[in-house]
Write a protein that holds these residues in place. Structure first.
Motif, PDB file in Angstrom:
ATOM      1  N   PHE A 147       0.593  -1.626  -0.282  1.00 38.00           N
ATOM      2  CA  PHE A 147      -0.056   0.013  -0.037  1.00 38.00           C
ATOM      3  C   PHE A 147       0.903   1.377  -0.307  1.00 38.00           C
ATOM      4  O   PHE A 147       2.249   1.113   1.099  1.00 38.00           O
ATOM      5  CB  PHE A 147      -0.975   0.640   1.182  1.00 38.00           C
ATOM      6  N   THR A 148       0.500   2.339  -0.707  1.00 39.09           N
ATOM      7  CA  THR A 148       1.288   3.254  -1.110  1.00 39.09           C
ATOM      8  C   THR A 148       0.609   4.447  -0.228  1.00 39.09           C
ATOM      9  O   THR A 148      -1.185   5.050  -1.088  1.00 39.09           O
ATOM     10  CB  THR A 148       1.506   3.766  -2.193  1.00 39.09           C
ATOM     11  N   ALA A 149       1.023   5.750   0.709  1.00 32.06           N
ATOM     12  CA  ALA A 149      -0.162   6.578   0.759  1.00 32.06           C
ATOM     13  C   ALA A 149       0.753   8.134   0.763  1.00 32.06           C
ATOM     14  O   ALA A 149       1.278   8.249   0.610  1.00 32.06           O
ATOM     15  CB  ALA A 149      -0.048   6.402   1.826  1.00 32.06           C
ATOM     16  N   HIS A 150      -0.604   8.913   0.547  1.00 31.27           N
ATOM     17  CA  HIS A 150      -0.247  10.222  -0.160  1.00 31.27           C
ATOM     18  C   HIS A 150      -0.508  11.733   0.948  1.00 31.27           C
ATOM     19  O   HIS A 150      -1.826  11.478   1.246  1.00 31.27           O
ATOM     20  CB  HIS A 150       0.085  10.254  -1.744  1.00 31.27           C
ATOM     21  N   GLY A 151       0.559  12.340   1.334  1.00 29.30           N
ATOM     22  CA  GLY A 151      -0.515  12.844   2.506  1.00 29.30           C
ATOM     23  C   GLY A 151       0.455  14.715   2.269  1.00 29.30           C
ATOM     24  O   GLY A 151       2.198  14.752   0.967  1.00 29.30           O
ATOM     25  N   ASN A 152       0.834  15.158   3.323  1.00 26.80           N
ATOM     26  CA  ASN A 152       1.820  16.687   3.062  1.00 26.80           C
ATOM     27  C   ASN A 152       2.049  16.918   4.391  1.00 26.80           C
ATOM     28  O   ASN A 152       3.431  17.915   4.496  1.00 26.80           O
ATOM     29  CB  ASN A 152       0.881  17.872   3.732  1.00 26.80           C
ATOM     30  N   PHE A 153       1.834  15.920   5.552  1.00 25.29           N
ATOM     31  CA  PHE A 153       3.478  15.604   6.515  1.00 25.29           C
ATOM     32  C   PHE A 153       3.140  14.333   7.380  1.00 25.29           C
ATOM     33  O   PHE A 153       1.879  13.969   7.376  1.00 25.29           O
ATOM     34  CB  PHE A 153       2.623  16.672   7.765  1.00 25.29           C
ATOM     35  N   LEU A 154       4.408  14.494   8.292  1.00 27.57           N
ATOM     36  CA  LEU A 154       4.136  12.421   8.556  1.00 27.57           C
ATOM     37  C   LEU A 154       4.372  12.648   9.969  1.00 27.57           C
ATOM     38  O   LEU A 154       5.684  12.803  10.283  1.00 27.57           O
ATOM     39  CB  LEU A 154       5.282  11.472   7.460  1.00 27.57           C
ATOM     40  N   VAL A 155       4.062  12.144  10.657  1.00 25.39           N
ATOM     41  CA  VAL A 155       3.887  12.059  12.673  1.00 25.39           C
ATOM     42  C   VAL A 155       4.041  10.501  12.875  1.00 25.39           C
ATOM     43  O   VAL A 155       3.519   9.715  12.834  1.00 25.39           O
ATOM     44  CB  VAL A 155       2.403  12.427  13.126  1.00 25.39           C
ATOM     45  N   GLY A 156       5.337  10.255  12.906  1.00 31.55           N
ATOM     46  CA  GLY A 156       6.226   9.139  13.320  1.00 31.55           C
ATOM     47  C   GLY A 156       5.624   9.255  14.795  1.00 31.55           C
ATOM     48  O   GLY A 156       5.983   9.701  16.304  1.00 31.55           O
ATOM     49  N   ALA A 157       4.793   8.352  15.215  1.00 35.77           N
ATOM     50  CA  ALA A 157       4.058   7.955  16.499  1.00 35.77           C
ATOM     51  C   ALA A 157       4.304   6.369  16.601  1.00 35.77           C
ATOM     52  O   ALA A 157       3.419   5.511  17.586  1.00 35.77           O
ATOM     53  CB  ALA A 157       2.639   8.728  16.723  1.00 35.77           C
ATOM     54  N   ASP A 158       5.257   5.952  16.398  1.00 33.54           N
ATOM     55  CA  ASP A 158       5.320   4.525  16.279  1.00 33.54           C
ATOM     56  C   ASP A 158       6.063   3.786  17.324  1.00 33.54           C
ATOM     57  O   ASP A 158       7.150   2.566  17.367  1.00 33.54           O
ATOM     58  CB  ASP A 158       5.784   3.755  14.299  1.00 33.54           C
ATOM     59  N   GLY A 159       6.610   4.233  18.335  1.00 30.89           N
ATOM     60  CA  GLY A 159       6.885   3.504  19.316  1.00 30.89           C
ATOM     61  C   GLY A 159       8.451   3.192  19.398  1.00 30.89           C
ATOM     62  O   GLY A 159       9.216   4.003  18.849  1.00 30.89           O
ATOM     63  N   ILE A 160       9.120   2.935  19.927  1.00 34.74           N
ATOM     64  CA  ILE A 160      10.166   2.510  20.581  1.00 34.74           C
ATOM     65  C   ILE A 160      11.577   1.639  18.980  1.00 34.74           C
ATOM     66  O   ILE A 160      12.584   1.837  19.255  1.00 34.74           O
ATOM     67  CB  ILE A 160      10.617   0.984  21.683  1.00 34.74           C
TER      68      ILE A 160
ATOM     69  N   THR B 250      -1.368  25.341   5.925  1.00 31.85           N
ATOM     70  CA  THR B 250      -1.870  24.401   5.089  1.00 31.85           C
ATOM     71  C   THR B 250      -0.209  24.851   3.663  1.00 31.85           C
ATOM     72  O   THR B 250       0.578  24.929   3.538  1.00 31.85           O
ATOM     73  CB  THR B 250      -2.766  25.198   3.663  1.00 31.85           C
ATOM     74  N   PRO B 251      -0.903  23.122   2.402  1.00 35.11           N
ATOM     75  CA  PRO B 251       0.753  22.423   1.998  1.00 35.11           C
ATOM     76  C   PRO B 251       1.058  23.776   0.902  1.00 35.11           C
ATOM     77  O   PRO B 251       2.257  24.006   0.179  1.00 35.11           O
ATOM     78  CB  PRO B 251       0.016  21.596   1.012  1.00 35.11           C
ATOM     79  N   ALA B 252       0.079  24.619   0.660  1.00 38.83           N
ATOM     80  CA  ALA B 252       0.092  25.811  -0.466  1.00 38.83           C
ATOM     81  C   ALA B 252       1.471  26.621   0.369  1.00 38.83           C
ATOM     82  O   ALA B 252       1.904  27.754  -0.547  1.00 38.83           O
ATOM     83  CB  ALA B 252      -1.053  26.705  -0.779  1.00 38.83           C
TER      84      ALA B 252
END
Length: 378
Positions: free
Chosen positions: A127-140, A329-331
């Motif tokens: 799967f591929t996801a597209h966005g404008n900002f990524l938040v890494g909250a994936d732990g240790i 905003t991404p603009a």
């Protein structure tokens, strides 16, 4: 959000409130109800619950005292009001209002690409996801941090947390009476145990339907970890050996060690439980902001569990990040000054908590090269 545990869900709520369209991606399949442990409801957690219209009283068991037991079980008590909830209860409360939000499970992050204001995340299931900002909250074991910091490796702190989460109905009346309404502590050289009542698996708060949560930290040499953290399937766990996966012979070792190391009431509690285990790991503080990405919670750096502050720190990280991104905003160019200010404040908080946690561990002789060692190899 990369990571669908408490920090990721908190970030989803905070960023939605700031006007963002959010999606949550979790590498694990649906979690077992007994995952995690008791959580103190601190102000950062209470603030988000309040905005969601959830009273603390609806998710927490109220404690009124703290008691320290000596080796013979004698108690010294003091007034210490606080509210205790549980990981699964808090997870449900946060997850339920996000029912319409994209929430994908069982796909690990493999690659991140940033092109202009577009962030592309590729996952192990294709799967591929597209966005404008990524938040890494994936732990240790953060895959997000590993992609940003290839040298990243959690380090073993020198001790393991044996845990239990049992229905209070399984406890005899005298033992339940000792533990009810109190946070119970026991400390000896190279070990520390804490326990309290928390809500039932469905959030039940009435007497008879709650659970007893306990954690017993014991020094274990790193060479002895493989045998201790190998499950029934012969698969070794790096971060978490869940309930039901602890082999009978290992569970028997835990009970035998409890009988010779803990006050009688706490040894009895361990003997009545289906134990599970989490080695205590350190992730050193690192930068929290990258190009169109941020790290929060344990992905940015860990605090030892003795602070009872890991969950609340992740909630505070999420709230501050949403404030820094409010109105963007991404603009537009990223709000670099606001993000830098957030990073400085939260890293300072992280460093302070991490130091406090190490001091608390050392006071009990917990950690590499300190105190007595248990569960040694045969």
């Amino acid at each position: 959000m990369i990571g669908g545990s408490l920090g990721g869900l908190a970030a989803a709520h905070e960023l939605r409130a700031a006007g963002a369209d959010v999606a949550v991606y979790e590498r694990s399949a649906p979690r077992t109800p007994a995952h995690g442990a008791g959580i103190v409801v601190r102000p950062d957690i209470e603030a988000l619950l309040h905005r969601l219209g959830v009273p603390v009283e609806a998710v927490g068991v109220e404690l009124y005292e703290s008691q320290r037991l000596d080796a013979d079980g004698r108690a010294v008590r003091e007034e210490a009001p606080q509210s205790m909830t549980a990981w699964d209860v808090l997870h449900h409360v946060l997850r339920e209002p996000l029912a319409e939000v994209c929430h994908r499970l069982d796909g690990a992050l493999r690659r991140v690409r940033v092109e202009g204001h577009e962030v592309t995340a590729e996952f192990s299931d294709g799967f591929t996801a597209h966005g404008n900002f990524l938040v890494g909250a994936d732990g240790i074991g953060s895959a997000t941090r590993r992609l940003l910091d290839p040298s990243f490796r959690p380090t073993y702190a020198g001790y393991v947390g044996w845990r239990g989460l049992e229905p209070e109905s399984r406890l005899p009346g005298e033992l339940l009476g000792l533990l009810s309404g109190r946070l119970t502590h026991f400390t000896s050289d190279g070990m520390q145990m804490l326990c309290s009542l928390v809500p039932g698996a469905g959030g039940e708060l009435e007497k008879g339907a709650r659970r007893v949560n306990w954690v017993w930290y014991v020094n274990v040499a790193e060479r002895d970890l493989p045998g201790l953290l190998t499950g029934r399937s012969a698969r070794r766990s790096a971060y978490f050996l869940p309930p039901g996966d602890v082999p009978p012979e290992t569970a028997e070792r835990v009970v035998r060690q409890a009988e010779v190391s803990l006050p009688p009431a706490l040894a009895e509690l361990v003997g009545l439980s289906d134990p599970f285990a989490q080695p205590v790991l350190d992730v050193p503080p690192w930068r929290m902001v990258a190009d169109h990405a941020a790290l929060i919670g344990d992905a940015a750096g860990t605090v030892r569990p003795h602070t009872s502050a890991a969950a609340s720190k992740a909630f505070g990280d999420a709230a501050g990040l949403a404030t820094a991104l409010l109105g963007w905003t991404p603009a537009q160019p990223l709000p670099a000054v606001a993000l830098e200010h957030w990073e400085v404040l939260r890293l300072d908080r992280l460093v302070t908590l991490a130091g406090t946690g190490r001091e608390l561990a050392a006071a009990s002789g917990l950690g590499v090269g300190a105190g007595s060692t248990f569960f040694t190899g045969d």
